[in-house]
Design a protein around this motif. Structure first.
Motif, PDB file in Angstrom:
ATOM      1  N   PHE A 119      23.416  17.874  26.872  1.00  0.00           N
ATOM      2  CA  PHE A 119      22.583  16.887  26.173  1.00  0.00           C
ATOM      3  C   PHE A 119      23.435  15.724  25.670  1.00  0.00           C
ATOM      4  CE2 PHE A 119      20.887  15.105  22.256  1.00  0.00           C
ATOM      5  CZ  PHE A 119      19.601  14.718  22.648  1.00  0.00           C
ATOM      6  N   ASN A 120      24.549  16.034  25.015  1.00  0.00           N
ATOM      7  CA  ASN A 120      25.417  14.974  24.480  1.00  0.00           C
ATOM      8  C   ASN A 120      25.960  14.086  25.595  1.00  0.00           C
ATOM      9  OD1 ASN A 120      25.030  15.945  21.894  1.00  0.00           O
ATOM     10  ND2 ASN A 120      26.933  17.110  21.839  1.00  0.00           N
ATOM     11  N   LEU A 121      26.286  14.714  26.716  1.00  0.00           N
ATOM     12  CA  LEU A 121      26.771  13.961  27.869  1.00  0.00           C
ATOM     13  C   LEU A 121      25.716  12.979  28.362  1.00  0.00           C
ATOM     14  CD1 LEU A 121      29.051  13.842  30.187  1.00  0.00           C
ATOM     15  CD2 LEU A 121      27.493  15.337  31.434  1.00  0.00           C
ATOM     16  N   ILE A 122      24.473  13.445  28.491  1.00  0.00           N
ATOM     17  CA  ILE A 122      23.390  12.584  28.972  1.00  0.00           C
ATOM     18  C   ILE A 122      23.067  11.500  27.948  1.00  0.00           C
ATOM     19  CG2 ILE A 122      21.023  12.522  29.809  1.00  0.00           C
ATOM     20  CD1 ILE A 122      23.082  14.003  31.599  1.00  0.00           C
ATOM     21  N   GLN A 123      23.176  11.848  26.673  1.00  0.00           N
ATOM     22  CA  GLN A 123      22.955  10.838  25.637  1.00  0.00           C
ATOM     23  C   GLN A 123      23.993   9.723  25.752  1.00  0.00           C
ATOM     24  OE1 GLN A 123      23.407  12.078  21.454  1.00  0.00           O
ATOM     25  NE2 GLN A 123      21.570  10.890  21.007  1.00  0.00           N
ATOM     26  N   GLU A 124      25.246  10.101  25.960  1.00  0.00           N
ATOM     27  CA  GLU A 124      26.302   9.096  26.139  1.00  0.00           C
ATOM     28  C   GLU A 124      26.033   8.253  27.375  1.00  0.00           C
ATOM     29  OE1 GLU A 124      31.153   8.939  26.875  1.00  0.00           O
ATOM     30  OE2 GLU A 124      30.240  10.762  26.077  1.00  0.00           O
ATOM     31  N   LEU A 125      25.586   8.898  28.443  1.00  0.00           N
ATOM     32  CA  LEU A 125      25.272   8.182  29.676  1.00  0.00           C
ATOM     33  C   LEU A 125      24.125   7.195  29.460  1.00  0.00           C
ATOM     34  CD1 LEU A 125      25.577   7.866  32.798  1.00  0.00           C
ATOM     35  CD2 LEU A 125      23.898   9.707  33.022  1.00  0.00           C
ATOM     36  N   SER A 126      23.093   7.634  28.720  1.00  0.00           N
ATOM     37  CA  SER A 126      21.924   6.778  28.509  1.00  0.00           C
ATOM     38  C   SER A 126      22.244   5.563  27.641  1.00  0.00           C
ATOM     39  CB  SER A 126      20.795   7.587  27.862  1.00  0.00           C
ATOM     40  OG  SER A 126      21.117   7.966  26.532  1.00  0.00           O
ATOM     41  N   GLU A 127      23.326   5.673  26.860  1.00  0.00           N
ATOM     42  CA  GLU A 127      23.719   4.570  25.986  1.00  0.00           C
ATOM     43  C   GLU A 127      24.743   3.646  26.638  1.00  0.00           C
ATOM     44  OE1 GLU A 127      25.097   6.670  22.578  1.00  0.00           O
ATOM     45  OE2 GLU A 127      23.078   7.106  21.823  1.00  0.00           O
ATOM     46  N   GLY A 128      25.190   3.996  27.805  1.00  0.00           N
ATOM     47  CA  GLY A 128      26.183   3.197  28.517  1.00  0.00           C
ATOM     48  C   GLY A 128      26.950   4.077  29.478  1.00  0.00           C
ATOM     49  N   GLU A 129      28.060   3.595  29.998  1.00  0.00           N
ATOM     50  CA  GLU A 129      28.853   4.377  30.934  1.00  0.00           C
ATOM     51  C   GLU A 129      29.642   5.457  30.210  1.00  0.00           C
ATOM     52  OE1 GLU A 129      31.325   1.914  33.298  1.00  0.00           O
ATOM     53  OE2 GLU A 129      29.679   0.810  34.213  1.00  0.00           O
ATOM     54  N   LEU A 130      29.904   6.568  30.913  1.00  0.00           N
ATOM     55  CA  LEU A 130      30.727   7.627  30.347  1.00  0.00           C
ATOM     56  C   LEU A 130      32.140   7.094  30.142  1.00  0.00           C
ATOM     57  CD1 LEU A 130      29.440  10.615  32.506  1.00  0.00           C
ATOM     58  CD2 LEU A 130      28.767   9.999  30.194  1.00  0.00           C
ATOM     59  N   SER A 131      32.701   7.411  28.979  1.00  0.00           N
ATOM     60  CA  SER A 131      33.920   6.722  28.566  1.00  0.00           C
ATOM     61  C   SER A 131      35.206   7.485  28.817  1.00  0.00           C
ATOM     62  CB  SER A 131      33.823   6.403  27.059  1.00  0.00           C
ATOM     63  OG  SER A 131      33.634   7.608  26.316  1.00  0.00           O
ATOM     64  N   VAL A 132      35.120   8.732  29.254  1.00  0.00           N
ATOM     65  CA  VAL A 132      36.338   9.518  29.441  1.00  0.00           C
ATOM     66  C   VAL A 132      36.382  10.090  30.857  1.00  0.00           C
ATOM     67  CG1 VAL A 132      36.459  10.109  26.998  1.00  0.00           C
ATOM     68  CG2 VAL A 132      35.289  11.647  28.572  1.00  0.00           C
ATOM     69  N   GLU A 133      37.567  10.520  31.254  1.00  0.00           N
ATOM     70  CA  GLU A 133      37.739  11.115  32.578  1.00  0.00           C
ATOM     71  C   GLU A 133      37.600  12.624  32.544  1.00  0.00           C
ATOM     72  OE1 GLU A 133      41.445   9.836  34.152  1.00  0.00           O
ATOM     73  OE2 GLU A 133      40.880   7.719  34.260  1.00  0.00           O
ATOM     74  N   ALA A 134      37.757  13.217  31.350  1.00  0.00           N
ATOM     75  CA  ALA A 134      37.675  14.671  31.237  1.00  0.00           C
ATOM     76  C   ALA A 134      37.280  15.062  29.817  1.00  0.00           C
ATOM     77  CB  ALA A 134      39.003  15.315  31.612  1.00  0.00           C
ATOM     78  N   TYR A 135      36.475  16.110  29.726  1.00  0.00           N
ATOM     79  CA  TYR A 135      36.097  16.690  28.444  1.00  0.00           C
ATOM     80  C   TYR A 135      36.680  18.105  28.385  1.00  0.00           C
ATOM     81  CZ  TYR A 135      32.410  13.074  28.374  1.00  0.00           C
ATOM     82  OH  TYR A 135      31.713  11.890  28.401  1.00  0.00           O
ATOM     83  N   GLU A 136      37.225  18.480  27.225  1.00  0.00           N
ATOM     84  CA  GLU A 136      37.694  19.841  27.007  1.00  0.00           C
ATOM     85  C   GLU A 136      37.170  20.274  25.641  1.00  0.00           C
ATOM     86  OE1 GLU A 136      41.719  22.577  27.457  1.00  0.00           O
ATOM     87  OE2 GLU A 136      41.916  20.470  26.904  1.00  0.00           O
ATOM     88  N   LEU A 137      36.253  21.231  25.629  1.00  0.00           N
ATOM     89  CA  LEU A 137      35.495  21.545  24.431  1.00  0.00           C
ATOM     90  C   LEU A 137      35.781  22.961  23.951  1.00  0.00           C
ATOM     91  CD1 LEU A 137      32.095  20.083  25.717  1.00  0.00           C
ATOM     92  CD2 LEU A 137      33.890  18.898  24.444  1.00  0.00           C
ATOM     93  N   GLY A 138      36.245  23.059  22.708  1.00  0.00           N
ATOM     94  CA  GLY A 138      36.545  24.357  22.122  1.00  0.00           C
ATOM     95  C   GLY A 138      35.807  24.566  20.819  1.00  0.00           C
ATOM     96  N   LEU A 139      36.368  25.401  19.943  1.00  0.00           N
ATOM     97  CA  LEU A 139      35.744  25.659  18.652  1.00  0.00           C
ATOM     98  C   LEU A 139      35.643  24.387  17.816  1.00  0.00           C
ATOM     99  CD1 LEU A 139      37.427  29.050  17.623  1.00  0.00           C
ATOM    100  CD2 LEU A 139      35.033  28.708  18.264  1.00  0.00           C
ATOM    101  N   ALA A 140      36.691  23.587  17.822  1.00  0.00           N
ATOM    102  CA  ALA A 140      36.713  22.369  17.005  1.00  0.00           C
ATOM    103  C   ALA A 140      35.638  21.385  17.437  1.00  0.00           C
ATOM    104  CB  ALA A 140      38.090  21.715  17.080  1.00  0.00           C
ATOM    105  N   GLU A 141      35.338  21.348  18.722  1.00  0.00           N
ATOM    106  CA  GLU A 141      34.334  20.410  19.257  1.00  0.00           C
ATOM    107  C   GLU A 141      32.952  21.040  19.333  1.00  0.00           C
ATOM    108  OE1 GLU A 141      38.386  19.594  20.444  1.00  0.00           O
ATOM    109  OE2 GLU A 141      37.126  21.314  20.957  1.00  0.00           O
TER     110      GLU A 141
END
Length: 325
Positions: A263-285
């Motif tokens: 969902f967060n990824l699509i929200q970022e996409l809907s607001e403009g272009e994706l800004s990073v080349e890679a996502y790494e998501l753990g407990l902190a994120e």
């Protein structure tokens, strides 16, 4: 004749109006997304269903449109090519089993943007999204060691691959933090889609004294959880909260918040272009976490240990291994 011309003119207006309305509808969407599901497809109560839920939420809240494909025969290239022939803002490949086909298709469609979830790709037009499964699994191992009375716990992996090895590595480290002498029995099924095999592996582990099983194995893992319930031992779910799969067995689950992440990824996409080349998501994120603990009730000291362990992982005080030691 004049009446016929008038009717034809009206018909042309209606057709033109319909086309204009259709065009407006098509361009009104915030984004158009396609997704190639992993091998087990919808209904797994886990990875695929979580990603699908994230897209459904994005459809309802962000006004996006999406299409999905399943490939029970493993022919990902055919379905990815079909998606790539359409005008999508983003195409998602779900799971490491899709990676090889996704990379081949992405190279053939260099102007199309793709994202690979649960894998890392060097192809230029593929964004990678991975989860620190080992961090969440460390917490499951902590709970397993606290709940076990036999001192023997089990892990069942779907296939022997780096992404599943991360689950085992974290689980093992978390359990050994609580009890350095704990025995951990490990099996790899070689399949994510065989519930009967999962039952059989769980049965063999239980015969060896296991009283807590943690499967990271899709449908195969579902079979293991159900077998654990039938034989009256504890288990843990994976990817989503699987308590309702086996309410008399599942103590907690290593929740991979793929629904929120998608969902967060699509929200970022809907607001403009994706800004990073890679996502790494753990407990902190908040990419992974621990579901509510049920059936087993930790004491005050045990609950404090679980809470402190989570915070120490987030702060970096505890370095969770992502490979089997």
């Amino acid at each position: 004749m004049k009446r016929l011309i008038t009717l034809c003119s009206l018909l042309a207006v209606f057709i033109l109006s319909g086309c204009i309305g259709q065009e407006n509808t098509e361009t009104a969407f915030a984004a158009k997304v396609g997704i190639m599901l992993s091998d087990t497809g919808l209904g797994d109560g886990s990875f695929n269903d979580g990603a699908f839920d994230g897209l459904v939420r994005a459809r309802d809240e962000l006004n996006i449109i999406f299409d999905y494909r399943e490939a029970p025969d493993g022919n990902y290239i055919e379905h990815l090519t079909a998606l790539s022939d359409q005008d999508y803002d983003l195409i998602i490949g779900l799971g490491f089993s899709v990676q090889e086909a996704l990379e081949e298709v992405a190279i053939a469609y260099p102007d199309q943007q793709y994202i690979l979830i649960d894998g890392v790709s060097d192809v230029e037009n593929i964004i990678s999204m991975t989860f620190k499964d080992h961090e969440g699994s460390y917490l499951v191992g902590t709970v397993a060691a606290l709940a076990s009375t036999s001192g023997v716990i089990g892990f069942i992996g779907g296939v022997d691959a780096p992404v599943i090895n991360r689950f085992e590595a974290g689980f093992r480290a978390g359990a050994e933090m609580v009890d350095p002498d704990i025995e951990i029995i490990t099996d790899y099924a070689g399949s994510f889609g065989d519930a009967d095999l999962g039952r059989s592996l769980a049965d063999e582990q239980i015969k060896q004294g296991v009283d807590f099983i943690y499967p990271a194995a899709g449908y195969t893992g579902t079979g293991a959880i159900l077998e654990a319930q039938d034989q009256g031992i504890y288990s843990a779910g994976v990817d989503t909260d699987q308590f309702y799969t086996a309410e008399q067995s599942v103590v907690t689950s290593m929740v991979k918040n793929i629904d929120t992440s998608v969902f967060n990824l699509i929200q970022e996409l809907s607001e403009g272009e994706l800004s990073v080349e890679a996502y790494e998501l753990g407990l902190a994120e908040d990419g992974v976490g621990l579901a509510e603990i049920r059936l087993f009730q930790p004491g005050n000291e045990e609950q404090t240990l679980i809470t402190d362990t989570r915070q120490k992982i987030i702060s970096g005080e505890i370095k969770v291994p992502d490979t089997i030691q």
